[in-house]
Each structure stands twice: as structure tokens, then as C-alpha cells.
Enzyme design. Sequence first.
Site: not given
Ligand SMILES: Cc1cc2nc3c(=O)[nH]c(=O)nc-3n(C[C@H](O)[C@H](O)[C@H](O)COP(=O)(O)OP(=O)(O)OC[C@H]3O[C@@H](n4cnc5c(N)ncnc54)[C@H](O)[C@@H]3O)c2cc1C
Length: 595
Positions: A119, A240, A242, A252, A255, A286, A353, A398
Amino acid sequence: MNIPVHKYDAVIVGAGGAGLRAAIQLSEAGLKTAVLSKVFPTRSHTVAAQGGVAASLGNSEEDHWHWHMYDTVKGSDWLGDQDAIEFMCRKANEVVVELEHYGMPFDRLDNGKIYQRPFGGHMSNFGERPVRRSCAAADRTGHAMLHAMYQRNVKANTQFFVEWMALDLIRDVDGTVLGVTALEMETGEVHIFHAKATLFATGGAGRIFYSSTNAFINTGDGVGMAARAGIPLEDMEFWQFHPTGVAGAGVLITEGVRGEGGILRNSSGERFMERYAPNAKDLASRDVVSRAMATEIKEGRGCGPNKDFVLLDITHLEPATIMKRLPGIREIAIQFAGVDPIKTPIPVVPTCHYQMGGIPTNYSGRVVVPQGGDYNVAVPGFYAAGECACASVHGANRLGTNSLLDLLVFGKSSGETMVEDIKAMPASHRELPKDAADVSLARIARLDSQKSGENVHEARLAMQRTMQDHAGVFRFKDMLAKGVEKIAEVEERVKRTEIKDKSKVWNTARTEALELENLIEVAKATMVSANGRTESRGAHVRDDAVDTPEHPDGRNDQEWLKHTLWHRDGNRLDYKPVNMKPLTVETIALKKRAY
Ligand SMILES: Cc1cc2nc3c(=O)[nH]c(=O)nc-3n(C[C@H](O)[C@H](O)[C@H](O)COP(=O)(O)OP(=O)(O)OC[C@H]3O[C@@H](n4cnc5c(N)ncnc54)[C@H](O)[C@@H]3O)c2cc1C
């Protein structure tokens, strides 16, 4: 008013990767743990992660956590804290193996070990050549990860509150955090979650931009709640972009498409990346590719009637290859761009992103604020992990697959810290302040009584357009200054939003209005922080800070090797030092960032 109170040892807001990993730690330690989520846990944005999770397992070739650490510091353009980065890279193998033991269906090598793919930016031997470090489950790594952890939580008896939206942080007079208020979306009632320890794991806020790969629920609620409760936000200028989001839709395109041989072309069919990155071409990092695309569009070489996108071309690949290696991508192109990439190139634009900044924490997951000359004073009872937090391991940029790792490592460490802290507390909860729910009730009452105000959708659109035009891939001095003014105008509109539908049951108009109040905090923090930082570093590149005689690559370490802190109160900026001292190894010394 009689507000229902739910008492828990720990309350976690967010059921994505970070929230679920922390919850496992707490529930398995026998603590009463509630997890709140706006959506069913396995629909959190983590489910969309495709590429993989980084760990120096070295299953295909030699690898070492110290090399991973070097890549991450370099990727961060030296803005990441080296203690937190060492902590994350050293812990990677442990948390990935743990995940495997939870039942995560990783792809396998013939010898049965976890499959790893290369990657961007992940190299062997301190930047020598690409290394296979990303552990993957096909192109559904996040999906597999979230399901494995959800099931583990069900087993551990974590209590889920699904379709509950946290509204505001509850702080005692001395600043100690005592839980949150939350809206039960089904009934429209406000409840209190009273906790000894509260974790925010609310994910990103990519929806402040017009074009975003993020889910609609990624509205920066945790960051907004923290800002309203007086917590400053760290490094919010760094976002960031993408390179390949589907034009108009934002979905998305991984890559991996360019990895398989995809080529970016402008309106005259030219492979323009050859001019910007003669060696790596379409596979440059990126930020480099995104800036090249933005330049082509700005200089009139974009495609389509408005010349506002470029094309990602894979028509030269064998149809069989596309069907085998990129089936999901073909489906996305057909669904969201209306083109079959076997025959027609896909219209793409750089798309917001990931947020590198967020709620400041240390690597134990504690939220830290400046106080009396010390920049890292822990806020009692308050923790954050995942994309909403800034530990800070990603600094100014990142690396791909380091976010899923961040969720596992800091989800676990914040869970461990909470267990430790809760066990050291008295058995009974501290009493709630009498006005615990007042702020939230006032916000809802304002929406209920507001007549002839601003339309939520239009105000949000004004914010998204402003962010896209004034704080996008490239930043311009005058545009940033104007952006600060325009966002302040949008903020005034957000204060006067009106919803026509005042009903209580499943009122999505109300939740969207409340979400907008969080988005606008993130937008303000971003614009003001970006306007303040007069250098170029990582994802933040300004026209007045490139190729200057003193700073040929735009970065100015003498003045700007420091983290931004944005304070909502007074809309002002403050700065704190970067921690250049790792835990056990030597500092990774400053160097020009080149690939
Ligand atoms: C399309 C895409 C592809 C990606 N691919 C990769 C990858 O291959 N590898 C990598 O390392 N990273 C990748 N990323 C980045 C990574 O996936 C995210 O940064 C990460 O998943 C975020 O996880 P999190 O647990 O912080 O939040 P999230 O998974 O976004 O979860 C947030 C949670 O908070 C809850 N929530 C929010 N506000 C409230 C509220 N007010 N009250 C109650 N609940 C709330 C939501 O319901 C949810 O459950 C990608 C991102 C995207 C968008």
C-alpha cells in the site's frame, strides 16, 4: 422535567471499529458498558473500508515495526507524535492476531498465514522499497472486521442502544465528564447516560465537504460535542483527499484500481501524471495525485460539459481481469457513474476522505487539554479513539491502512485505560449536576419553536460549497481568509434553522438539524486552522507557501513544527509542541518528504 437516567460504568458513543474494540475490553473486564449508535453497529462507516489494516507481520517478506514507524512519521510530514506512533506500530501485530482470534476471516497465503498486500507509503528498511504490510480480507476488510468485533461484543454482553443519537457531553463544575445526553430517535425523547467513564468513537466528519467518500452519518458529532463542551480541537486543517471518488457521487474507487494498471487522463486523453510524477506516475502518493488532478481541472483540461472531472481509464485491461480483480469497482461505476469501465472510463474527482485532526488525546486514549502551561492535562472521565480523536499518529497526512490499525490499537488502549480508571473510582457514581440536560433541551426547544428560519438542507449545502471551494485540495491565501468570513455567515444561518415537521417519532429532519450544529463546528475549526497555518505540510498546501526561497518544499519547521489547537470560545487558535521523542527508540529526524 423528568428525564430518564441510565447508569453505566462506561458509556461509549459510536459502534464503529474504535467503539467496538474498546467495548470488548470493558465488557470482558466485567464492567457494565453501554454503546450508543445512530445506526446498527455493522452499518458504521468502518464497514466501507476496502484496502486493509497495516501490521508488520512479515508474512510474505521481512518487515519490522520500526520500519512501519519510520513510514508513518514520514507520511505524517513529521507532525505526528513519535511516542504515539511507536506505540501504534509496536502494538500492530498483537491487535491483528487478536482480531484473527475473534474470528476475522482474513485472506490466507498457501502456508495458512494472513495474506498481506502493498500500500502507498509502506516501505521496507526505512524507505527502501514497497513492502507487503496490509492485512486484508478481499476488498471487504472493514466489513469483516466490524462483524467479528460486533459478535465478540454480543458474547461479552455489551449493551447496545441502536438508533440513539448522543447530543451533548455532561461535565461537572470542575470539568469532570459524567456522561452524555442522547435522543432516542424512535420516540424523540431525551435521556441521560450517566457514566464513570465516557468514550467518544464517533468517526469522521467528511460531510463538511461537498464531495466526500464518507457515509451520510459522518457528521462529526463527537467533535462538535467536545467543542461545545470547551475542549479545543487539534490539527483540524489537515484533511485527506482521495484522488478517485466518483464525480458527483463521491463513492470511493480504491487505489487498487491504479494498482491493477488504471490510468488517469485529462480532456485530451493525455496521461497527465507523467508530467507531475515521472517515476511513480498514477501511483504517486494520494496528496500528490489529488493536487495534479486539481491543477488539470483548474487549468481547463477537465472533462465533461463543466470540465470539472478527469477520467480513470481501465479500458485497456482485459475484461476478465476486471471481472476477477475489480468486480466491486465495476459495480460501483455502473451504479454511480452510469458507465461500464470495461468499455468507458470512469469520471473521478479528488474527494474528501479522512480527517487527520480531532479531539486531542494521548496514546492511552485520555482526552488532554492545555492547562497552566501544560498542554497534556487529562480531562477526568473523558476518552476518545478512532477517526474523531487525534492521538496524533497521522499528523499532516495519513497512510492508507493505518486508520483501521488506529481503531484497533487506540480502541484497545482507551478501553484498558477506562477499566483501570473505573476500578480506581468509588463504587457509586458522582452526582449529576441539576442542569445536566439543559443545553440539549434548549437546542431541541429552539428547533421546536423556530418559525420562518433557514432551511437545513440549504444551510448545509452553503457550508459544503464553501468548504470545497475555500479549503479544498489546494488552498489559496485570499480564498482562506474569505472562507473564514463565509463560514461565519453560514454559522449565523445554522443558528436560525427551522424544521417544518415538529413531530417526535423518527423525525429525521430534527436529527439532520442537530447534526448540522456539529458539522458547522468542524467546518469553522477547519477553516480557521487552515487560514492560520501559513506553511504547506502534508495535505495542507497553500499557494503562498510553495517553492519559496527559504522553504523550497513549502514546509517551515522553524515556525510550524507544532500542533494547532482551535478553541470554539473566541474562535481562536493556540499551538502545542509536537512530541518528537519516541518511547524507546531514537527520534526519527526531520527530513524532506520525498517518494
Ligand atoms: C470508503 C472508505 C474506505 C476506507 N478504507 C480504508 C482502508 O482500507 N483502510 C484503512 O485503514 N482505513 C480506511 N478508511 C478509513 C477508516 O475506515 C475510518 O477512518 C474508520 O473506519 C473510522 O472508524 P471509527 O470507529 O472511528 O468510526 P466509524 O466507523 O465511522 O463509526 C462511527 C460510529 O459513531 C456513531 N455515532 C456518530 N455520531 C453519533 C452520535 N451523535 N450518537 C450516537 N452514535 C454516533 C455511528 O453511528 C457509528 O457507529 C476508509 C474510509 C472510507 C470512508
